[in-house]
Scaffold this motif. Structure first.
Motif, short mmCIF file in Angstrom:
data_model
loop_
_atom_site.label_atom_id
_atom_site.label_comp_id
_atom_site.label_asym_id
_atom_site.label_seq_id
_atom_site.Cartn_x
_atom_site.Cartn_y
_atom_site.Cartn_z
N LEU A 186 0.84 -1.19 0.00
CA LEU A 186 0.00 0.00 0.00
C LEU A 186 0.88 1.24 0.00
CD1 LEU A 186 -2.91 -0.60 2.55
CD2 LEU A 186 -3.02 -0.66 0.07
N LEU A 187 0.60 2.16 -0.91
CA LEU A 187 1.29 3.44 -0.90
C LEU A 187 0.74 4.29 0.25
CD1 LEU A 187 1.47 4.09 -4.73
CD2 LEU A 187 3.27 3.25 -3.21
N PRO A 188 1.52 5.25 0.75
CA PRO A 188 1.14 5.97 1.99
C PRO A 188 -0.21 6.67 1.93
CG PRO A 188 3.44 6.36 1.46
CD PRO A 188 2.87 5.62 0.28
N ASN A 189 -0.61 7.17 0.76
CA ASN A 189 -1.87 7.93 0.73
C ASN A 189 -3.11 7.06 0.85
OD1 ASN A 189 -1.65 6.76 -1.81
ND2 ASN A 189 -2.47 8.52 -2.91
N TRP A 190 -2.98 5.76 0.54
CA TRP A 190 -4.17 4.91 0.42
C TRP A 190 -4.98 4.84 1.71
CZ3 TRP A 190 -7.07 0.93 2.06
CH2 TRP A 190 -8.02 0.42 1.16
N THR A 191 -4.32 4.87 2.85
CA THR A 191 -5.03 4.75 4.12
C THR A 191 -5.55 6.09 4.63
OG1 THR A 191 -2.97 4.92 5.38
CG2 THR A 191 -3.71 2.70 4.78
N HIS A 192 -5.32 7.15 3.87
CA HIS A 192 -5.78 8.47 4.30
C HIS A 192 -6.90 9.04 3.44
CE1 HIS A 192 -2.60 9.28 7.32
NE2 HIS A 192 -1.85 8.52 6.54
N LEU A 193 -7.08 8.51 2.24
CA LEU A 193 -8.10 9.07 1.34
C LEU A 193 -8.56 8.01 0.34
CD1 LEU A 193 -6.56 9.64 -1.63
CD2 LEU A 193 -5.62 11.54 -0.35
N PRO A 194 -9.77 8.16 -0.20
CA PRO A 194 -10.23 7.24 -1.24
C PRO A 194 -9.54 7.57 -2.57
CG PRO A 194 -12.08 8.36 -0.15
CD PRO A 194 -10.83 9.09 0.20
N VAL A 195 -8.61 6.73 -2.99
CA VAL A 195 -7.89 6.95 -4.24
C VAL A 195 -8.85 6.72 -5.41
CG1 VAL A 195 -6.03 6.08 -5.71
CG2 VAL A 195 -5.67 6.31 -3.23
N GLY A 196 -8.79 7.58 -6.42
CA GLY A 196 -9.65 7.42 -7.58
C GLY A 196 -9.08 8.10 -8.80
N TYR A 197 -9.76 7.95 -9.92
CA TYR A 197 -9.37 8.65 -11.15
C TYR A 197 -10.63 8.99 -11.93
CZ TYR A 197 -10.22 4.35 -13.81
OH TYR A 197 -10.82 3.25 -14.38
N HIS A 198 -10.54 10.00 -12.77
CA HIS A 198 -11.66 10.41 -13.60
C HIS A 198 -11.68 9.57 -14.86
CE1 HIS A 198 -14.41 13.04 -15.84
NE2 HIS A 198 -14.75 13.52 -14.66
N GLY A 199 -12.81 8.90 -15.12
CA GLY A 199 -12.93 8.00 -16.26
C GLY A 199 -13.64 8.64 -17.44
N ARG A 200 -14.03 7.80 -18.39
CA ARG A 200 -14.65 8.28 -19.64
C ARG A 200 -16.13 7.92 -19.65
NH1 ARG A 200 -12.56 10.03 -24.39
NH2 ARG A 200 -13.84 9.76 -26.27
N ALA A 201 -16.98 8.93 -19.46
CA ALA A 201 -18.42 8.70 -19.37
C ALA A 201 -19.00 8.19 -20.68
CB ALA A 201 -19.13 9.99 -18.96
N GLY A 202 -18.42 8.56 -21.81
CA GLY A 202 -18.98 8.21 -23.09
C GLY A 202 -18.90 6.75 -23.45
N THR A 203 -18.12 5.96 -22.70
CA THR A 203 -18.04 4.53 -22.98
C THR A 203 -18.66 3.69 -21.87
OG1 THR A 203 -15.75 4.53 -22.17
CG2 THR A 203 -16.05 4.66 -24.54
N VAL A 204 -19.52 4.30 -21.06
CA VAL A 204 -20.35 3.54 -20.12
C VAL A 204 -21.53 2.97 -20.90
CG1 VAL A 204 -21.78 3.63 -18.05
CG2 VAL A 204 -19.67 4.96 -18.16
N PHE A 231 -5.57 5.13 -18.27
CA PHE A 231 -6.03 5.89 -19.43
C PHE A 231 -6.64 4.93 -20.44
CE2 PHE A 231 -4.75 8.81 -23.17
CZ PHE A 231 -5.96 9.47 -23.13
N LEU A 232 -5.95 4.56 -21.51
CA LEU A 232 -6.54 3.72 -22.54
C LEU A 232 -6.81 2.30 -22.07
CD1 LEU A 232 -4.58 4.82 -25.74
CD2 LEU A 232 -6.66 5.78 -24.74
N GLY A 233 -6.09 1.84 -21.06
CA GLY A 233 -6.34 0.51 -20.53
C GLY A 233 -7.66 0.38 -19.80
N LYS A 234 -8.31 1.53 -19.53
CA LYS A 234 -9.57 1.54 -18.80
C LYS A 234 -10.72 2.19 -19.56
CE LYS A 234 -8.31 0.13 -14.55
NZ LYS A 234 -9.04 -0.87 -13.76
N SER A 235 -10.42 3.09 -20.48
CA SER A 235 -11.45 3.97 -21.02
C SER A 235 -12.28 3.38 -22.14
CB SER A 235 -10.80 5.27 -21.52
OG SER A 235 -9.91 5.00 -22.60
N PHE A 236 -11.98 2.17 -22.60
CA PHE A 236 -12.66 1.63 -23.77
C PHE A 236 -14.07 1.14 -23.47
CE2 PHE A 236 -10.26 -1.71 -21.76
CZ PHE A 236 -11.08 -2.82 -21.78
N LEU A 237 -14.37 0.70 -22.22
CA LEU A 237 -15.71 0.21 -21.91
C LEU A 237 -15.89 0.01 -20.41
CD1 LEU A 237 -18.06 -0.63 -23.93
CD2 LEU A 237 -17.66 -2.95 -23.14
#
Length: 397
Positions: free
Chosen positions: A136-154, A236-242
């Motif tokens: 676990l990297l140090p920030n993981w236990t202090h905040l919900p780690v996340g990223y902004h995804g691509r709504a158009g491929t939901v 990025f592209l490994g996640k945004s396709f669908l």
């Protein structure tokens, strides 16, 4: 005795009167808003819901309903609960078998955020990718780690998963190549559909005003593309396709008996992440791969709740709007049978998974089908259902 004679419409079944999820269907004459009752859809446009409620479900999507506020959501749910339990068929009611309708994406997705909130998943991935370091990297236990995804491929459940193309660098290679992903994976997640007024800096105590309902979510992932691109800026592209979600949204109110505390945080929480009520959910997820049950991830063990995720997502001044969607992150437990991704189940491709027909898999092959299902405890021993999310992999050539 209800006028609905569907044998799947009972309190002992996932889609009885205790659940009543919303969706959008097309029976041949265009999209209409409906609720699921057992194995049938009940269109709402022709029901007598009253002047306040009828406009919320008169359109071709759930957008108007999402733009309303919690009191109207509660009022509509109470009215529908009353109607489906009447002894005589209400005026305007028309039950349609699910097999005879097409389910559509039920709302226009606004922003999409994906989190990383299972400690077991994060530690498993860390052990694979950083075997000589802290999982676990140090920030993981202090905040919900996340990223902004691509709504158009939901997309809605049942949509084919076209194998993505991209750059990847095989082990030992000096330079990347380009082509279809060879390490296509799933992530079994829970998605939260937002509604209510536009707001920022949403406190955990105000989360219910903005969380309309819950879906299952499969964050399809190309692990070879992801591994090459994600340092230093992340997925990025490994996640945004669908990204696939359930066709039916189970209202938040249906989970009143499934609420429980999240596991104790290892560090004192900053004030904006402290909860004044339990926001964890006791959801029992099942992952089926070509008809074989391969995993049962326990959502109750997620370290960060939807309320904390929403608070963190908006604490910097970013807004939450009707139609926004966020994913919990991969749900995994302590046992191998509880891992919610094939990256973990096969331990990076080193331990093949044997399916019921004797075939072995590490990652997804063309033609493979994955189906996620889930239930939660409801009132008086009943079951609350989350509608399945399914997808079949097809070649991207």
């Amino acid at each position: 005795m209800s006028w609905i004679k569907d044998p799947a419409f009972t309190a002992q079944s996932p889609f009885g009167p205790q659940t009543l999820p919303y969706g959008v269907i097309d029976a041949g004459s265009g999209p209409v808003v409906a609720v699921r009752v057992g194995d049938h859809a009940l269109p709402l446009r022709s029901l007598d819901l009253g002047a306040r409620l009828s406009p919320l479900v008169a359109g071709e999507s759930l957008d108007d309903l999402l733009a309303a506020e919690r009191p109207l959501w509660s009022e509509l749910r109470a009215r529908l609960t009353e109607l489906v339990q009447l002894p005589a068929t209400p005026v305007g009611a028309d039950l349609l078998p699910l097999s005879a309708v097409r389910s559509l994406l039920p709302f226009r997705v606004g922003d999409y955020v994906d989190f990383y909130s299972s400690r077991h998943h994060a530690e498993n991935v860390g052990r694979m990718f950083r075997p000589d370091g802290d999982p676990l990297l140090p920030n993981w236990t202090h905040l919900p780690v996340g990223y902004h995804g691509r709504a158009g491929t939901v997309v809605v459940s049942g949509t084919d998963v076209v194998r993505p193309h991209g750059q990847s660098r095989p082990p030992g290679a000096d330079a990347p190549g380009f082509g279809p992903s060879k390490r296509l994976d799933i992530e079994a997640e829970v998605g939260f559909v937002c509604g209510g007024p536009v707001a920022s800096r949403v406190s955990t105590s105000a989360a219910a005003e903005h969380l309309f309902g819950v879906v299952l979510l499969n964050d399809w992932s190309a692990r070879d593309i992801q591994a090459w691109e994600y340092v230093p800026l992340g997925p990025f592209l490994g996640k945004s396709f669908l990204t696939s979600i359930s066709a039916w949204i189970t209202p938040l109110e249906a989970f009143s008996n499934a609420r429980l505390p999240t596991p104790a945080a290892p560090n004192p929480l900053l004030d904006y992440l402290v909860e004044d009520q339990p926001w964890g959910l006791d959801l029992r997820i099942q992952v089926n791969w070509n008809g074989s049950l391969v995993a049962e991830p326990p959502f109750a063990e997620m370290s960060w709740s939807a309320a904390q995720q929403l608070a963190h997502m908006t604490v910097n001044g970013a807004t939450v709007r009707p139609g926004d969607l966020f994913g919990s992150g991969t749900v995994s437990g302590a046992d191998k049978r509880q891992r919610g991704s094939f990256l973990e189940l096969s331990w990076g491709g080193k331990e093949p998974v044997t399916l019921a027909d004797g075939t072995e898999r590490t990652f997804l092959a063309d033609g493979d089908t994955v189906v996620l299902t889930a239930t939660a405890p409801g009132p008086d021993g009943s079951l609350v259902g989350l509608s399945e999310v399914a997808g079949t992999v097809v070649s991207g050539e």
